[in-house]
Design an enzyme around this catalytic site. Structure first.
Site, PDB file in Angstrom:
ATOM      1  N   ASN A   1     -36.281  37.095  15.672  1.00  0.00           N
ATOM      2  CA  ASN A   1     -35.406  38.275  15.743  1.00  0.00           C
ATOM      3  C   ASN A   1     -35.052  38.677  17.167  1.00  0.00           C
ATOM      4  OD1 ASN A   1     -35.037  38.995  12.949  1.00  0.00           O
ATOM      5  ND2 ASN A   1     -37.234  39.405  12.915  1.00  0.00           N
TER       6      ASN A   1
ATOM      7  N   GLU B   1     -42.469  35.959   7.029  1.00  0.00           N
ATOM      8  CA  GLU B   1     -42.254  36.883   8.135  1.00  0.00           C
ATOM      9  C   GLU B   1     -43.303  37.992   8.192  1.00  0.00           C
ATOM     10  OE1 GLU B   1     -38.225  37.989  10.374  1.00  0.00           O
ATOM     11  OE2 GLU B   1     -38.508  39.167   8.564  1.00  0.00           O
TER      12      GLU B   1
ATOM     13  N   GLU C   1     -27.422  31.719  18.580  1.00  0.00           N
ATOM     14  CA  GLU C   1     -28.698  31.446  17.896  1.00  0.00           C
ATOM     15  C   GLU C   1     -29.394  30.217  18.515  1.00  0.00           C
ATOM     16  OE1 GLU C   1     -29.801  33.740  15.830  1.00  0.00           O
ATOM     17  OE2 GLU C   1     -28.195  34.435  14.489  1.00  0.00           O
TER      18      GLU C   1
ATOM     19  N   ARG D   1     -33.701  34.073 -13.322  1.00  0.00           N
ATOM     20  CA  ARG D   1     -34.948  34.223 -12.545  1.00  0.00           C
ATOM     21  C   ARG D   1     -35.228  33.028 -11.632  1.00  0.00           C
ATOM     22  NH1 ARG D   1     -36.646  36.162 -17.550  1.00  0.00           N
ATOM     23  NH2 ARG D   1     -36.657  38.446 -17.568  1.00  0.00           N
TER      24      ARG D   1
ATOM     25  N   ARG E   1     -42.998  34.740  12.625  1.00  0.00           N
ATOM     26  CA  ARG E   1     -41.568  34.546  12.341  1.00  0.00           C
ATOM     27  C   ARG E   1     -40.697  35.646  12.947  1.00  0.00           C
ATOM     28  NH1 ARG E   1     -38.754  32.564   6.665  1.00  0.00           N
ATOM     29  NH2 ARG E   1     -36.640  32.631   7.466  1.00  0.00           N
TER      30      ARG E   1
ATOM     31  N   HIS F   1     -21.631  38.096  13.997  1.00  0.00           N
ATOM     32  CA  HIS F   1     -23.087  38.165  14.092  1.00  0.00           C
ATOM     33  C   HIS F   1     -23.597  37.563  15.416  1.00  0.00           C
ATOM     34  CE1 HIS F   1     -27.260  38.270  12.825  1.00  0.00           C
ATOM     35  NE2 HIS F   1     -27.370  36.997  13.179  1.00  0.00           N
TER      36      HIS F   1
ATOM     37  N   LYS G   1     -34.592  32.845   3.905  1.00  0.00           N
ATOM     38  CA  LYS G   1     -34.274  34.279   3.867  1.00  0.00           C
ATOM     39  C   LYS G   1     -32.878  34.422   3.287  1.00  0.00           C
ATOM     40  CE  LYS G   1     -35.074  36.936   7.553  1.00  0.00           C
ATOM     41  NZ  LYS G   1     -35.597  37.487   8.809  1.00  0.00           N
TER      42      LYS G   1
ATOM     43  N   HIS H   1     -31.939  40.738  17.975  1.00  0.00           N
ATOM     44  CA  HIS H   1     -31.388  41.214  16.706  1.00  0.00           C
ATOM     45  C   HIS H   1     -31.574  42.710  16.466  1.00  0.00           C
ATOM     46  CE1 HIS H   1     -30.866  36.987  15.912  1.00  0.00           C
ATOM     47  NE2 HIS H   1     -30.372  37.207  14.699  1.00  0.00           N
TER      48      HIS H   1
ATOM     49  N   HIS I   1     -28.135  43.801  15.573  1.00  0.00           N
ATOM     50  CA  HIS I   1     -27.762  44.255  14.226  1.00  0.00           C
ATOM     51  C   HIS I   1     -27.130  45.640  14.276  1.00  0.00           C
ATOM     52  CE1 HIS I   1     -30.494  41.517  11.550  1.00  0.00           C
ATOM     53  NE2 HIS I   1     -29.311  40.982  11.780  1.00  0.00           N
TER      54      HIS I   1
ATOM     55  N   LYS J   1     -37.077  26.309  14.611  1.00  0.00           N
ATOM     56  CA  LYS J   1     -37.146  27.294  13.531  1.00  0.00           C
ATOM     57  C   LYS J   1     -38.087  26.800  12.423  1.00  0.00           C
ATOM     58  CE  LYS J   1     -34.819  30.197  10.271  1.00  0.00           C
ATOM     59  NZ  LYS J   1     -33.616  30.865   9.824  1.00  0.00           N
TER      60      LYS J   1
HETATM   61  N1  NAD Z   1     -30.782  33.736   6.407  1.00  0.00           N
HETATM   62  C1  NAD Z   1     -30.991  33.632   7.685  1.00  0.00           C
HETATM   63  O1  NAD Z   1     -32.061  33.215   8.127  1.00  0.00           O
HETATM   64  C2  NAD Z   1     -29.888  34.006   8.626  1.00  0.00           C
HETATM   65  C3  NAD Z   1     -30.026  33.708   9.985  1.00  0.00           C
HETATM   66  C4  NAD Z   1     -28.964  34.004  10.833  1.00  0.00           C
HETATM   67  C5  NAD Z   1     -27.812  34.589  10.315  1.00  0.00           C
HETATM   68  N2  NAD Z   1     -27.733  34.870   8.997  1.00  0.00           N
HETATM   69  C6  NAD Z   1     -26.520  35.453   8.426  1.00  0.00           C
HETATM   70  O2  NAD Z   1     -25.450  34.531   8.588  1.00  0.00           O
HETATM   71  C7  NAD Z   1     -24.223  35.243   8.562  1.00  0.00           C
HETATM   72  C8  NAD Z   1     -23.315  34.711   9.636  1.00  0.00           C
HETATM   73  O3  NAD Z   1     -23.086  33.348   9.402  1.00  0.00           O
HETATM   74  P1  NAD Z   1     -21.800  32.602   9.977  1.00  0.00           P
HETATM   75  O4  NAD Z   1     -21.616  32.968  11.384  1.00  0.00           O
HETATM   76  O5  NAD Z   1     -21.938  31.200   9.591  1.00  0.00           O
HETATM   77  O6  NAD Z   1     -20.604  33.356   9.210  1.00  0.00           O
HETATM   78  P2  NAD Z   1     -19.659  32.977   7.989  1.00  0.00           P
HETATM   79  O7  NAD Z   1     -20.364  32.363   6.884  1.00  0.00           O
HETATM   80  O8  NAD Z   1     -18.892  34.229   7.711  1.00  0.00           O
HETATM   81  O9  NAD Z   1     -18.658  31.909   8.610  1.00  0.00           O
HETATM   82  C9  NAD Z   1     -17.855  32.274   9.683  1.00  0.00           C
HETATM   83  C10 NAD Z   1     -16.353  32.032   9.409  1.00  0.00           C
HETATM   84  O10 NAD Z   1     -16.078  30.652   9.555  1.00  0.00           O
HETATM   85  C11 NAD Z   1     -15.404  30.165   8.407  1.00  0.00           C
HETATM   86  N3  NAD Z   1     -15.857  28.784   8.263  1.00  0.00           N
HETATM   87  C12 NAD Z   1     -17.087  28.361   7.905  1.00  0.00           C
HETATM   88  N4  NAD Z   1     -17.188  27.035   8.030  1.00  0.00           N
HETATM   89  C13 NAD Z   1     -15.994  26.594   8.459  1.00  0.00           C
HETATM   90  C14 NAD Z   1     -15.474  25.310   8.796  1.00  0.00           C
HETATM   91  N5  NAD Z   1     -16.245  24.220   8.753  1.00  0.00           N
HETATM   92  N6  NAD Z   1     -14.195  25.224   9.196  1.00  0.00           N
HETATM   93  C15 NAD Z   1     -13.413  26.342   9.290  1.00  0.00           C
HETATM   94  N7  NAD Z   1     -13.858  27.574   9.006  1.00  0.00           N
HETATM   95  C16 NAD Z   1     -15.126  27.698   8.599  1.00  0.00           C
HETATM   96  C17 NAD Z   1     -15.807  31.080   7.313  1.00  0.00           C
HETATM   97  O11 NAD Z   1     -14.850  31.079   6.283  1.00  0.00           O
HETATM   98  C18 NAD Z   1     -15.883  32.414   8.028  1.00  0.00           C
HETATM   99  O12 NAD Z   1     -14.591  32.959   8.157  1.00  0.00           O
HETATM  100  C19 NAD Z   1     -24.577  36.694   8.725  1.00  0.00           C
HETATM  101  O13 NAD Z   1     -24.414  37.327   7.484  1.00  0.00           O
HETATM  102  C20 NAD Z   1     -26.038  36.684   9.115  1.00  0.00           C
HETATM  103  O14 NAD Z   1     -26.729  37.825   8.671  1.00  0.00           O
HETATM  104  C21 NAD Z   1     -28.742  34.581   8.148  1.00  0.00           C
HETATM  105 ZN    ZN Z   2     -29.115  35.876  13.638  1.00  0.00          ZN
END
Ligand code: NAD
Ligand code: ZN
Length: 373
Positions: A253, A245, A193, A129, A249, A272, A151, A256, A260, A235
């Protein structure tokens, strides 16, 4: 109010959920030193990461530093990529925590991009939890956006991020030296972003991204540091005002709603950030046609996205009908209409009936989609 404790430490004020965001280069020993100071009962730090990072040895380097400082961390990893961000994988990781005998005195360290961060936060919210977690974002996207704000969640088959929880991290370490190994496509994808943050709140960030694009594309560490500080400050301010949100907030988006839909219709073949980049000009054209967003700024933004090598056209393999169908499943959709976050100008978002999500008639969306082909 977001407060800078020193030039490399930003404090986010969220009452009992407040935390610091630490910026710098080569931060592993800082993380190790501060684990004690955080007064988390760090009987067992668990580093959660993905297979690519393991291959590069980056989480192992953190593990070694933590061991030098007397901690006994374990590493759990899962196959890299958005397709891992699911319920089954999260369940498996929860089982692994239990198999390792982790109790409430566990601190989870999310070491990776947004996928690792979103999964880790979700696991931290649910394991016994709730256990604390630390974010160490390793991608441009996560250093711009996903590592703060709490989030967390996983994708369901029909909709992205459809199951999750709000869970703020206990601390965030933005170590820009980790970006050196990031593949080029991932690097560029995350820029969407940053550009989004400039459009929604800060024309001076937008100008910075225009003026410094060569430095940024060459991964100049000082430029990256500056960009990440500015973006997370924007942010952070939004999250402080509206952590759950309910209103403001939603501005985060921008791009998005269509983004999305394209991401999910592409079967996550498009990244993404690439989908957000495609979604931003769609939203801006809708804003131009409904609330008078300047046509020349649609061009200015599209040009900047292009200059960073980001896609701004919808793939031909995805039909308008499919995009529209998916946007109606979006969390923001209301009364059978898709809702879009629309700017009035660069740096200024549009409010509709006290909300930052505006219902848009289907024919206007169709016209904007047609222009994005
Ligand atoms: N929670 C939030 O507020 C929020 C906001 C925006 C996006 N997101 C989410 O984030 C995700 C996308 O994140 P992302 O683009 O970081 O993707 P990711 O975590 O998949 O990383 C992208 C790729 O880069 C590789 N990688 C990561 N760091 C590395 C490094 N230092 N060196 C070499 N390779 C590396 C990973 O293994 C992966 O293949 C989506 O799921 C999206 O929905 C969440
Ligand atoms: Zn995003």
């Amino acid at each position: 109010m977001v407060e800078w404790i020193d030039p490399n430490r930003m404090h986010l004020d969220l009452g009992k959920d407040s935390y610091d965001i630490v910026f710098g280069k080569d931060l592993n020993s800082t993380v190790a030193d501060e684990l004690e100071e955080l007064k988390l009962n760090t009987h067992r730090p668990v580093i959660l990461t993905d297979s690519n990072l393991i291959r590069l040895g980056l989480p192992q380097a953190l593990q070694a530093t933590l061991e030098e400082k007397g901690h006994a961390p374990i590493i759990l990893d899962f196959p890299a990529g958005e397709r891992s961000k699911n319920w089954q994988r999260a369940g498996d990781l929860l089982e692994q925590l239990a198999d390792h005998g982790c109790g409430r005195d566990t601190v989870l360290i999310a070491f990776g991009g947004g996928v690792v961060g979103d999964m880790s936060g979700f696991i931290a919210a649910t394991y016994t939890r709730g256990i604390p977690y630390i974010q160490i974002p390793t991608t441009v996207l996560s250093q711009a956006d996903s590592s703060i704000g709490g989030k967390t969640g996983v994708d369901l088959r029909r909709a992205k991020n459809a199951a999750g929880a709000f869970k703020q991290p206990a601390r965030v370490y933005v170590d820009i030296s980790l970006l050196k190994t990031l593949p080029y496509r991932e690097y560029v994808s995350g820029m969407a972003e940053h550009i989004k943050h400039g459009i929604i709140q800060d024309p001076s960030l937008f100008d910075f991204l225009e003026a410094n694009r060569y430095r940024i594309l060459e991964r100049d560490l000082e430029a990256l540091l500056e960009m990440s500080k500015r973006s997370l400050q924007i942010k952070g301010r939004v999250v402080e005002i509206d952590p759950h949100e309910k209103g403001l907030r939603r501005i985060l988006n921008l791009g998005h709603t269509a983004g999305h839909a394209i991401e999910s219709a592409s079967g996550y073949e498009r990244l993404h950030g690439e989908c957000v980049s495609t979604g931003i000009p769609i939203a801006l054209r809708i804003a131009r046609d409904t609330i008078g967003f300047p046509a020349e700024d649609v061009q200015r933004v599209t040009r900047l996205l292009n200059q960073y090598g980001l896609p701004v056209t919808t793939p031909n393999s995805i039909s308008d009908d499919e995009i529209i169908r998916i946007t109606l499943l979006d969390k923001k959709a209301k009364g059978g209409k898709a809702r879009y976050c629309l700017p009035k100008a660069i740096g200024q978002m549009h409010e509709f009936n006290g909300e930052y999500a505006t219902p848009v008639p289907e024919e206007i969306v169709r016209a904007a989609l047609l222009e994005s082909r």
